[in-house]
Motif scaffolding. Structure first.
Motif, PDB file in Angstrom:
ATOM      1  N   LEU A   1       0.834  -1.206   0.000  1.00 58.06           N
ATOM      2  CA  LEU A   1       0.000   0.000   0.000  1.00 58.06           C
ATOM      3  C   LEU A   1       0.867   1.254   0.000  1.00 58.06           C
ATOM      4  CD1 LEU A   1      -2.754   1.385   0.158  1.00 58.06           C
ATOM      5  CD2 LEU A   1      -2.674   1.105   2.655  1.00 58.06           C
ATOM      6  N   ALA A   2       1.898   1.277   0.842  1.00 55.43           N
ATOM      7  CA  ALA A   2       2.771   2.448   0.928  1.00 55.43           C
ATOM      8  C   ALA A   2       3.494   2.691  -0.396  1.00 55.43           C
ATOM      9  CB  ALA A   2       3.785   2.270   2.055  1.00 55.43           C
ATOM     10  N   ILE A   3       4.038   1.635  -0.983  1.00 57.13           N
ATOM     11  CA  ILE A   3       4.758   1.787  -2.255  1.00 57.13           C
ATOM     12  C   ILE A   3       3.812   2.247  -3.356  1.00 57.13           C
ATOM     13  CG2 ILE A   3       5.968   0.493  -4.068  1.00 57.13           C
ATOM     14  CD1 ILE A   3       7.153  -1.237  -1.734  1.00 57.13           C
ATOM     15  N   THR A   4       2.619   1.662  -3.390  1.00 55.72           N
ATOM     16  CA  THR A   4       1.617   2.079  -4.377  1.00 55.72           C
ATOM     17  C   THR A   4       1.290   3.552  -4.219  1.00 55.72           C
ATOM     18  OG1 THR A   4       0.661  -0.143  -4.378  1.00 55.72           O
ATOM     19  CG2 THR A   4      -0.725   1.625  -5.237  1.00 55.72           C
ATOM     20  N   TRP A   5       1.180   3.984  -2.967  1.00 51.78           N
ATOM     21  CA  TRP A   5       0.862   5.384  -2.684  1.00 51.78           C
ATOM     22  C   TRP A   5       1.948   6.308  -3.229  1.00 51.78           C
ATOM     23  CZ3 TRP A   5      -3.790   5.713   0.040  1.00 51.78           C
ATOM     24  CH2 TRP A   5      -4.256   7.013   0.291  1.00 51.78           C
ATOM     25  N   TYR A   6       3.214   5.899  -3.057  1.00 49.21           N
ATOM     26  CA  TYR A   6       4.329   6.709  -3.568  1.00 49.21           C
ATOM     27  C   TYR A   6       4.390   6.701  -5.093  1.00 49.21           C
ATOM     28  CZ  TYR A   6       6.652   7.530   0.946  1.00 49.21           C
ATOM     29  OH  TYR A   6       6.965   7.970   2.218  1.00 49.21           O
ATOM     30  N   LEU A   7       4.094   5.563  -5.691  1.00 49.42           N
ATOM     31  CA  LEU A   7       4.220   5.451  -7.150  1.00 49.42           C
ATOM     32  C   LEU A   7       3.141   6.223  -7.895  1.00 49.42           C
ATOM     33  CD1 LEU A   7       5.042   1.630  -7.492  1.00 49.42           C
ATOM     34  CD2 LEU A   7       6.600   3.528  -8.000  1.00 49.42           C
TER      35      LEU A   7
END
Length: 195
Positions: free
Chosen positions: A148-154
């Motif tokens: 979720l965190a990585i998706t949010w950054y991407l």
């Protein structure tokens, strides 16, 4: 006398090449594809960031699907139990390194998460002759938070929503560290000599 004719029931051997393991392999293949998309985007071109994000999400979803297939159809293998977390770590590790490379994520965050992930992978190999450390519920929560965190950054979020990303990543880091200690305890129990 039936003792001579009776035999132990034969447990069917699960083939290593099965649908669940094929999805794990697909996830590994998608890692360089995802990395190429991020590099092309340089984390500045919104359209390429969206493509990179979609590839990352699709690869991450294969983790859920391969686990469900393995359990539902009895395709759980020792190879899958080891290869699956390695594929996860390759995908999330590549994402974290690239996010730090493009100054979207502090390097210490990437270092803490990767140190934990590589350490647990090493532990799994250390104890593999004694047993397999399967993913725990906490480990699954950790993986979900990281994804979720990585998706949010991407994803090219508006500024107000973008500010939520670091909080999700902070939660991911905390759960990552805490579950790491749990896996160490499991490994030590497996290695402990049994009477």
């Amino acid at each position: 006398m039936t003792g001579a004719t009776e035999s132990t029931p034969v447990v069917p051997r699960v083939p290593v090449l099965n649908a669940a393991n094929a999805l794990t392999l697909l996830r590994l293949v998608l890692v360089p594809v995802f990395m190429a998309m991020v590099v092309v985007s340089a984390m500045t071109h919104a359209s390429w960031r969206i493509v990179a994000c979609l590839v990352f999400v699709f690869a991450s979803v294969t983790d859920l699907v391969d686990g469900w297939i393995a359990r539902r159809f009895g395709l759980v293998t020792s190879v899958g139990k080891v290869a699956d977390p390695i594929a996860d770590k390759a995908l999330t590790g590549a994402a974290l390194v690239l996010l730090s490379w493009y100054d979207w994520l502090p390097w210490w965050v990437t270092a803490v998460i990767l140190a934990r992930e590589l350490g647990i992978t090493a532990l799994r190999f250390w104890v593999i002759r004694h047993g397999v450390i399967a993913a725990s519920r906490g480990g699954k929560i950790k993986t979900a938070l990281q994804i979720l965190a990585i998706t949010w950054y991407l994803w090219p979020m508006p500024a107000a929503l973008s500010a939520v990303g670091p909080w999700i990543m902070a939660a991911a880091v905390i759960v990552t560290v805490v579950t790491g200690f749990d896996y160490v305890a499991q490994a030590l129990r497996l290695r402990r000599p049994h009477p």
